[in-house]
Write an enzyme that holds these catalytic residues in place. Structure first.
Site, PDB file in Angstrom:
ATOM      1  CG  LEU A   1       1.858   3.402   4.841  1.00 17.19           C
ATOM      2  CD1 LEU A   1       1.354   4.010   6.128  1.00 17.19           C
ATOM      3  CD2 LEU A   1       2.006   1.902   4.998  1.00 17.19           C
ATOM      4  CB  CYS A   2       2.763   5.948  -0.823  1.00 16.91           C
ATOM      5  SG  CYS A   2       1.149   5.531  -1.442  1.00 16.91           S
ATOM      6  CB  THR A   3      -0.156  10.338   0.909  1.00 13.21           C
ATOM      7  OG1 THR A   3      -0.729   9.823  -0.266  1.00 13.21           O
ATOM      8  CG2 THR A   3      -0.321  11.841   0.949  1.00 13.21           C
TER       9      THR A   3
END
Lengths: 427, 182
Positions: A203-205
């Site tokens: 998700l952070c990517t």
């Protein structure tokens, strides 16, 4: 017994009662064939279809505004579909096509989800053939057919209640087909590891450091859509307006990060998890499935044991092997233990029976069941908020809780690595 | 060889007798979640809340950290376990507005085992430990709330103050946070 003498004239008499079910994606059809002898028609029909140049070069309708529900990108669909079928249900068109093309065959279309049909619906078929497009749908059908099996006192499936499942699937140039003799051979759940995991991105990517066009589309799909909710509803991958919105926003995001390669087709692919279809792979796998149904229905030959792979991506490779049944499979490995108990026993008596030295010797069992098709928690001691709500159940009798003779209860306990199933036997 | 047709015929004849035990069988997800919950071993900072005890697939987790930046706060997470569990992870969202590098303002949580590193051997317990870890060790390397991550990386003291501000209820920058102190 006509099916034991395959060469006799009586051979096909069985067909009058044979009902098959063929499923594709979320649509399904039942095929009921009449008493007519199997004509050579299917072969020549197949050949005609293959030789015809028309269906192969149908334009891609997906780009048209208001394109139909059914996806014409799937080539096998194009064998059966014509331009004026656009907008009609896939199942109906396919059923009509086959009914018209092959005399004596009666295909009934059902335009709904497989989950909308109940046990009585599935119970009426001799064989179920799946050409589904997802693992969850396969698991659902597998679970349904296994739940129909009735067992005798020795815990062996009562023949006739176990409906064989023929499953075929393709992905690009690769495909597989298998025969599951429910209750006997390895089931879908036993071999879930065979399916490759779905591609997911951290998700952070997606949120901060996108590198791929897919990251940008996923961002719009997961984060931007719920936030802005442009159409006040969930994403519908078949709605061109939704796709256009996602496309537009993904392109914006991609250009912001200097990423190229976001186009409408890719958006469609990511949003709908589209797997490319290759007509020859589908035809081969469909042929294997049809062949297996024929074997099961007539008994002319042993069915496939139990899995065949086809890989055409580098030459043509095929191999058949038998999957092994998992003893601890959550769907087919469950042998229900019989629990003898008085009909008017209270739930707490049942629990103490499970903990007794001469019983299952459990420590702290948690119990759930299904009553009238709905899940019900009988008692779980370890979770305070559940314990509070289910404590009154302890003093109730099994009948008061809606449990009938033969009802199955699910019991989890630290003494066993898996949940166990117990079948109540009132004494 | 299975004698399909004769058997179906027999079945039809036998159908006159009343069907018994045609109760729906437990799904794989139900079997597994029953096991997961029965074995739930919560640290004292965590608590679960089941609005409906018969629905084991939807519940809330309340984390009240007793150390670290978020000490004294009370954070609610919603768990939605799908029919495909444990082959797909539960959907977890943070329902409390929180100033955290790995949780965005919509409540999305960036925890590897909730997405790309999920494996069917993991349990509800593993996720709870993962979430608890996020409170003890916020990770500015993989941020979801980039501003919060930048502050944590550049000025730890400032980050601590911002967390406090947010938990008391108030603005951090232009963003308003509701009070979540116990």
């Amino acid at each position: 017994m006509p099916w034991k003498r395959p060469l006799s004239g009586l051979y096909f008499s069985g067909w009058s009662v044979s009902r098959f079910e063929v499923m594709s994606g979320s649509v399904e059809m039942e095929v009921q064939s009449d008493d007519s002898p199997m004509p050579a028609a299917p072969k020549s029909w197949m050949r005609n279809a293959m030789e015809r140049s028309g269906p192969f070069c149908l334009p891609d309708f997906d780009h048209r505004p208001g394109a139909l529900h059914s996806v014409l990108g799937q080539i096998q669909v194009q064998f059966l579909f014509r331009r004026n079928d656009i907008g009609r249900s896939k199942a109906e068109v396919a059923a009509n096509f086959i009914n018209n093309r092959i005399p004596g065959v009666n295909v009934t279309p059902h335009f709904c989800k497989i989950q909308d049909k109940d046990e009585d619906f599935y119970r009426q078929f001799h064989v179920v053939v799946c050409g589904l497009d997802s693992v969850p749908a396969r698991r659902w059908m597998n679970g349904m057919l296994h739940s129909l099996i009735e067992y005798d006192d020795d815990n062996t499936p009562i023949t006739g209640t176990n409906i064989p499942l023929v499953d075929g699937g393709t992905e690009g140039l690769k495909g597989n087909a298998r025969v599951i003799l429910t209750g006997t051979s390895a089931c879908i759940e036993c071999t879930l590891g065979l399916y490759p995991p779905q591609v997911t991105y951290p998700l952070c990517t997606i949120a901060n450091t996108p590198r791929l066009p897919e990251h940008c589309i996923e961002y719009v799909k997961i984060i931007q859509w719920p936030k802005e909710n442009p159409y006040q509803c969930e994403i519908d991958g078949d709605d061109p307006a939704h796709l256009c919105w996602i496309h537009e926003k993904s392109v914006e995001r991609a250009s912001h990060f200097g990423i190229t390669g976001v186009d409408y087709k890719l958006v469609q692919g990511v949003v709908k998890n589209i797997i490319p279809a290759v007509a020859s792979t589908n035809a081969s796998i469909a042929a294997v499935c049809a062949n297996e149904v024929f074997k099961l229905a007539t008994g002319v030959c042993k069915p496939l044991n139990d899995y065949v792979v086809l890989n055409q991506s580098d030459g043509v490779y095929t191999f058949a092997f038998a999957n092994e049944k998992r003893e601890d499979c959550l769907v087919c490995g469950r042998k229900a233990n019989i629990l003898n108990i008085k009909e008017d026993a209270k739930l707490e008596e049942l629990i103490s029976k499970l903990c007794q030295d001469d019983g299952a010797r459990m420590k702290n069992p948690g119990l759930t069941t299904n009553v009238n098709g709905k899940q019900m928690t009988l008692y779980i001691a370890t979770v305070p908020s559940i314990e509070r709500q289910t404590r009154p159940n302890l003093k109730k009798t099994l009948t008061e809780l809606g449990l009938v003779n033969g009802a199955e209860i699910v019991v989890a306990d630290e003494t066993s690595p898996m949940s166990m199933t117990f079948k109540l036997n009132f004494i | 060889m299975i004698k399909l047709f004769s058997l179906k015929q027999q079945k039809k004849e036998g159908e006159a007798c009343p069907k018994q035990g045609t109760q729906k069988k437990a799904t794989a997800a139900q079997l597994r979640i029953t096991k997961d919950l029965n074995e739930l071993n919560l640290p004292k900072t965590c608590d679960t809340e089941f609005p409906d005890a018969n629905d084991l697939l939807n519940f809330k987790l309340i984390i009240s950290p007793d150390e670290g930046f978020y000490k004294g706060g009370r954070f609610v997470f919603s768990f939605k376990v799908g029919p495909n569990y444990p082959h797909e992870p539960p959907k977890v969202k943070c329902e409390t507005s929180i100033y955290h590098p790995n949780i965005d303002l919509e409540g999305n949580v960036c925890l590897n085992i909730l997405r790309e590193d999920w494996k069917p051997v993991l349990t509800v317990n593993s996720i709870i430990y993962g979430l608890q870890y996020l409170f003890l060790e916020p990770n500015p390397e993989d941020p979801l709330n980039k501003e919060a991550a930048d502050v944590l990386q550049n000025n730890r003291r400032m980050f601590e103050q911002n967390v406090m501000k947010a938990m008391r209820g108030g603005y951090v920058g232009t963003q308003y946070f509701e009070r979540c102190l116990k």
